[in-house]
Design a protein around this motif. Structure first.
Motif, PDB file in Angstrom:
ATOM      1  N   ARG A  49       0.831  -1.211   0.000  1.00  0.00           N
ATOM      2  CA  ARG A  49       0.000   0.000   0.000  1.00  0.00           C
ATOM      3  C   ARG A  49       0.862   1.257   0.000  1.00  0.00           C
ATOM      4  NH1 ARG A  49      -4.301  -1.473   4.769  1.00  0.00           N
ATOM      5  NH2 ARG A  49      -5.429  -3.104   3.660  1.00  0.00           N
ATOM      6  N   LEU A  50       1.924   1.232   0.815  1.00  0.00           N
ATOM      7  CA  LEU A  50       2.799   2.404   0.903  1.00  0.00           C
ATOM      8  C   LEU A  50       3.545   2.642  -0.405  1.00  0.00           C
ATOM      9  CD1 LEU A  50       4.026   1.805   4.549  1.00  0.00           C
ATOM     10  CD2 LEU A  50       2.765   3.828   3.748  1.00  0.00           C
ATOM     11  N   VAL A  51       3.910   1.574  -1.094  1.00  0.00           N
ATOM     12  CA  VAL A  51       4.542   1.707  -2.414  1.00  0.00           C
ATOM     13  C   VAL A  51       3.538   2.303  -3.398  1.00  0.00           C
ATOM     14  CG1 VAL A  51       5.481   0.428  -4.387  1.00  0.00           C
ATOM     15  CG2 VAL A  51       6.256  -0.121  -2.058  1.00  0.00           C
ATOM     16  N   LYS A  52       2.309   1.780  -3.385  1.00  0.00           N
ATOM     17  CA  LYS A  52       1.265   2.267  -4.295  1.00  0.00           C
ATOM     18  C   LYS A  52       0.949   3.747  -4.046  1.00  0.00           C
ATOM     19  CE  LYS A  52      -3.292   1.129  -6.070  1.00  0.00           C
ATOM     20  NZ  LYS A  52      -4.445   0.237  -6.012  1.00  0.00           N
ATOM     21  N   LEU A  56       6.812   4.831  -0.366  1.00  0.00           N
ATOM     22  CA  LEU A  56       8.001   3.983  -0.368  1.00  0.00           C
ATOM     23  C   LEU A  56       8.468   3.722  -1.793  1.00  0.00           C
ATOM     24  CD1 LEU A  56       7.233   1.113   2.210  1.00  0.00           C
ATOM     25  CD2 LEU A  56       8.793   3.050   2.484  1.00  0.00           C
ATOM     26  N   LEU A  57       9.773   3.563  -1.921  1.00  0.00           N
ATOM     27  CA  LEU A  57      10.384   3.147  -3.178  1.00  0.00           C
ATOM     28  C   LEU A  57      10.946   1.746  -2.981  1.00  0.00           C
ATOM     29  CD1 LEU A  57      12.443   6.371  -3.942  1.00  0.00           C
ATOM     30  CD2 LEU A  57      10.259   5.702  -4.965  1.00  0.00           C
ATOM     31  N   THR A  58      10.954   0.958  -4.037  1.00  0.00           N
ATOM     32  CA  THR A  58      11.542  -0.379  -3.955  1.00  0.00           C
ATOM     33  C   THR A  58      12.644  -0.513  -4.982  1.00  0.00           C
ATOM     34  OG1 THR A  58       9.915  -1.282  -5.495  1.00  0.00           O
ATOM     35  CG2 THR A  58       9.430  -1.483  -3.146  1.00  0.00           C
ATOM     36  N   THR A  59      13.655  -1.287  -4.602  1.00  0.00           N
ATOM     37  CA  THR A  59      14.751  -1.632  -5.496  1.00  0.00           C
ATOM     38  C   THR A  59      14.928  -3.138  -5.420  1.00  0.00           C
ATOM     39  OG1 THR A  59      15.843   0.460  -4.930  1.00  0.00           O
ATOM     40  CG2 THR A  59      17.182  -1.205  -6.037  1.00  0.00           C
ATOM     41  N   ARG A  60      14.960  -3.778  -6.551  1.00  0.00           N
ATOM     42  CA  ARG A  60      15.122  -5.229  -6.582  1.00  0.00           C
ATOM     43  C   ARG A  60      16.493  -5.596  -6.026  1.00  0.00           C
ATOM     44  NH1 ARG A  60      11.863  -9.429  -6.588  1.00  0.00           N
ATOM     45  NH2 ARG A  60      12.334 -11.022  -8.092  1.00  0.00           N
TER      46      ARG A  60
END
Length: 129
Positions: A49-52, A56-60
């Motif tokens: 939810r926070l990414v959407k 938040l950002l995500t990095t693989r």
């Protein structure tokens, strides 16, 4: 923070973990939130939810992700404060502060801090807005 990102109380707790130390992997986040009693799935839902929402950002990283705040804690605090102020006090900061002062719930130290903040702002601005 240009736009207000609405963060629930539970999401706020997840963000606090990431603001305190970032970036973090899912296992690190799970370890820091183990006292909540939340399941892994629940925490993953909050993270998604926070990414959407853009908080938040995500990095693989390998088979997982690194999670990193996209917004600062200070910006979120200010946005939440403004939202609360608008919703509860019709945007009047003075009404809110007077309410707290008149309630008698402020300690001597809090009143002293408030006086000091006002004095500092008056010196900086030369007058009140």
């Amino acid at each position: 923070m240009n736009q207000h990102i609405s963060i629930s109380e539970s999401e706020w707790r997840v963000m606090k973990v990431l603001w305190d130390n970032h970036p973090q992997t899912l296992p690190e986040i799970l370890d820091r939130l183990k006292d909540t009693g939340w399941s892994k799935t629940t925490i993953q839902t909050y993270l998604a939810r926070l990414v959407k929402k853009g908080a938040l950002l995500t990095t693989r990283q390998g088979k997982g992700y690194l999670y990193d705040p996209a917004v600062s804690e200070r910006d979120c605090q200010l946005a939440e404060s403004r939202s609360f102020l608008k919703r509860v006090y019709d945007g009047s900061l003075s009404e809110m502060v007077m309410g707290f002062v008149k309630s008698g719930d402020l300690s001597r130290e809090e009143l002293k801090e408030l006086r000091n903040l006002i004095d500092e702002q008056e010196k900086k601005d030369g007058n009140l807005k």
